[in-house]
Write a protein that holds these residues in place. Structure first.
Motif, PDB file in Angstrom:
ATOM      1  N   GLN A  88     -11.972   1.811  -5.005  1.00 25.11           N
ATOM      2  CA  GLN A  88     -12.206   2.923  -4.089  1.00 25.11           C
ATOM      3  C   GLN A  88     -11.199   2.947  -2.946  1.00 25.11           C
ATOM      4  N   GLY A  89     -10.864   1.772  -2.424  1.00 27.42           N
ATOM      5  CA  GLY A  89      -9.987   1.721  -1.259  1.00 27.42           C
ATOM      6  C   GLY A  89      -8.518   1.517  -1.565  1.00 27.42           C
ATOM      7  N   ALA A  90      -8.153   1.387  -2.850  1.00 27.28           N
ATOM      8  CA  ALA A  90      -6.774   1.038  -3.209  1.00 27.28           C
ATOM      9  C   ALA A  90      -5.774   2.097  -2.777  1.00 27.28           C
ATOM     10  N   ALA A  91      -6.008   3.358  -3.136  1.00 30.56           N
ATOM     11  CA  ALA A  91      -5.044   4.415  -2.823  1.00 30.56           C
ATOM     12  C   ALA A  91      -4.877   4.570  -1.314  1.00 30.56           C
ATOM     13  N   VAL A  92      -5.982   4.535  -0.577  1.00 30.49           N
ATOM     14  CA  VAL A  92      -5.927   4.667   0.885  1.00 30.49           C
ATOM     15  C   VAL A  92      -5.140   3.513   1.494  1.00 30.49           C
ATOM     16  N   ALA A  93      -5.383   2.295   1.016  1.00 28.90           N
ATOM     17  CA  ALA A  93      -4.685   1.127   1.562  1.00 28.90           C
ATOM     18  C   ALA A  93      -3.185   1.206   1.314  1.00 28.90           C
ATOM     19  N   VAL A  94      -2.793   1.671   0.139  1.00 31.00           N
ATOM     20  CA  VAL A  94      -1.359   1.776  -0.192  1.00 31.00           C
ATOM     21  C   VAL A  94      -0.682   2.837   0.677  1.00 31.00           C
ATOM     22  N   ILE A  95      -1.329   4.001   0.831  1.00 32.11           N
ATOM     23  CA  ILE A  95      -0.756   5.041   1.688  1.00 32.11           C
ATOM     24  C   ILE A  95      -0.684   4.555   3.132  1.00 32.11           C
ATOM     25  N   ALA A  96      -1.717   3.851   3.588  1.00 34.75           N
ATOM     26  CA  ALA A  96      -1.730   3.309   4.952  1.00 34.75           C
ATOM     27  C   ALA A  96      -0.605   2.297   5.156  1.00 34.75           C
ATOM     28  N   MET A  97      -0.275   1.550   4.119  1.00 28.28           N
ATOM     29  CA  MET A  97       0.800   0.569   4.218  1.00 28.28           C
ATOM     30  C   MET A  97       2.130   1.253   4.540  1.00 28.28           C
ATOM     31  N   GLY A  98       2.340   2.423   3.939  1.00 24.88           N
ATOM     32  CA  GLY A  98       3.554   3.176   4.243  1.00 24.88           C
ATOM     33  C   GLY A  98       3.494   3.810   5.620  1.00 24.88           C
ATOM     34  N   LEU A  99       2.319   4.302   6.007  1.00 23.51           N
ATOM     35  CA  LEU A  99       2.166   4.919   7.331  1.00 23.51           C
ATOM     36  C   LEU A  99       2.463   3.937   8.455  1.00 23.51           C
ATOM     37  N   ILE A 100       2.243   2.660   8.214  1.00 27.88           N
ATOM     38  CA  ILE A 100       2.478   1.660   9.255  1.00 27.88           C
ATOM     39  C   ILE A 100       3.934   1.670   9.715  1.00 27.88           C
TER      40      ILE A 100
END
Length: 414
Positions: free
Chosen positions: A67-79
């Motif tokens: 459930q959280g995989a896609a959000v975590a990956v996008i957040a990694m780039g946003l950082i």
């Protein structure tokens, strides 16, 4: 104990005490790091486990990762963008555009999965290049540029999926990313190798710092870090290797494939930020762009590259989302994806003011967001309540960030 070992023991105890006191002083000075996210994650897990024991089931535990995989990956780039004090409001729909490109090439054009994935990633990088150039070269505020892209990319997704068509993905390799698991034995082997590699890196780093006369973490602290990682990773693999299937026909156990993918991305971007000159330049520009420019850093190039990385990671997040849904539709990358991704980065400890953040923050924040959504879903709360709670947690995290910065400035650590 001999008299020769007494001085060594005293020196070790002194080093450990000094390290602990230094950490406490940094926390008091406002350098909280991921501490609030970790405490929040623990509290949320305990509360949901007490209120809904099914929260700790092997099946639900595995669902949390997917459930959280896609959000975590996008957040990694946003950082990377947030570290510069910028923002990318288009990351969610950028992931949708890349997912739509993937689906069209796989389903309608008959491309092999690896060429379709490569094209989707290149699409993400090109999107970031355009956005970053508009911000860095033309001086348009990132808020305006990415807000315009946010609106435009919704139209692009609609055009790619022919104004509402649901494009099914049937490629087994793509579907396996978010729906299949690695063999249980492979999970244990990868965990053992990962913990051993982490221990070796920590030990070598401490030896090199000590050899250069720099302050190094005591061996007791390194041992505690390695032990904590081994316990957490071991417990997670044990839970994920339990049988999750509710029928005797099909076996469902093992670590989801998306988990090692996230771990690899985390290792890569952590190395980039902490061990390369480029990473140091990112922090320098985020801390003070003018000072970085005077030091000879190409600020424009750093800004453009940060947006490229952000959109590139959004493309990977889009691929994961498409794999989990087995399809792409006009809502892919929309709805609450961007809000959750930004929230994950900030909740994990990345500052909205720039100059402070780590790739790990995206994973921790993504875990908090996933736990809130999953736990409240198990308790039967509506989507409205979930949004209110998640927004409150995000506001709390931003407040903690602002207060910690004020504390850092007051104590001379800012």
């Amino acid at each position: 104990m001999t008299t020769e070992t007494l001085p060594k023991q005293e020196n070790a105890d002194s080093a450990l005490g000094s390290h602990v006191r230094g950490y406490i002083e940094r926390v008091r000075g406002g350098e909280l790091g991921a501490l609030p996210a970790v405490f929040g994650l623990i509290i949320l897990c305990v509360v949901f486990a007490v209120l809904r024991p099914s929260f700790l089931s092997a099946l639900n535990f595995a669902n949390l990762f997917t459930q959280g995989a896609a959000v975590a990956v996008i957040a990694m780039g946003l950082i990377f963008v947030l570290l510069l004090g910028e923002i990318d409001l288009s990351a969610g729909f950028a992931s949708g555009v890349c997912a739509a490109v993937l689906a069209v090439l796989l389903t309608f054009q008959g491309w092999p999965w690896y060429l379709a994935v490569l094209t989707a990633m290149v699409t993400g990088a090109v999107i970031g290049l355009v956005l970053g150039s508009l911000v860095a070269k033309l001086g348009i505020p990132s808020f305006v540029v990415t807000l315009a892209a946010f609106l435009a990319f919704q139209g692009v997704v609609l055009l790619l999926v022919k104004n509402g068509t649901n494009i099914s993905i049937r490629d087994e390799t793509i579907l396996a990313v978010a729906n299949k698991n690695v063999p249980p034995a492979a999970g244990w082997i990868a965990t053992a190798v990962g913990v051993a590699a982490y221990a070796a890196v920590q030990f070598v780093q401490a030896r090199r710092r000590a050899a250069r006369g720099l302050v190094a973490a005591p061996m007791a602290v390194i041992a505690a870090r390695v032990a904590a990682l081994a316990v957490i990773a071991g417990a997670a693999v044990y839970m994920l290797n339990l049988e999750r299937s509710r029928t005797a026909i099909v076996s469902l156990k093992g670590v989801p494939i998306v988990v090692p993918l996230i771990v690899i991305l985390l290792i890569v971007w952590t190395f980039v930020l902490r061990r390369t000159a480029y990473g140091r330049h990112i922090y320098a520009v985020g801390g003070n762009a003018e000072a970085a420019r005077r030091a000879g850093i190409n600020v424009d190039r750093i800004r453009i590259s940060a947006f490229v990385i952000c959109s590139f990671m959004a493309s990977i997040g889009g691929i994961i989302a498409a794999s989990r849904a087995n399809s792409v539709d006009p809502n892919t990358g929309g709805s609450n994806v961007l809000l959750f991704a930004v929230g994950a980065a900030v909740i994990g400890g990345t500052s909205l003011f720039g100059g402070k953040g780590r790739a790990l923050d995206a994973v921790l924040g993504g875990a908090v967001v996933a736990v809130i959504e999953n736990g409240m879903g198990l308790m039967g709360y509506s989507a409205g309540v979930k949004f209110v709670v998640t927004g409150s947690v995000l506001l709390l995290a931003a407040g903690v960030d602002a207060l910690s910065r004020k504390r850092s400035a007051a104590t001379g650590r800012g």
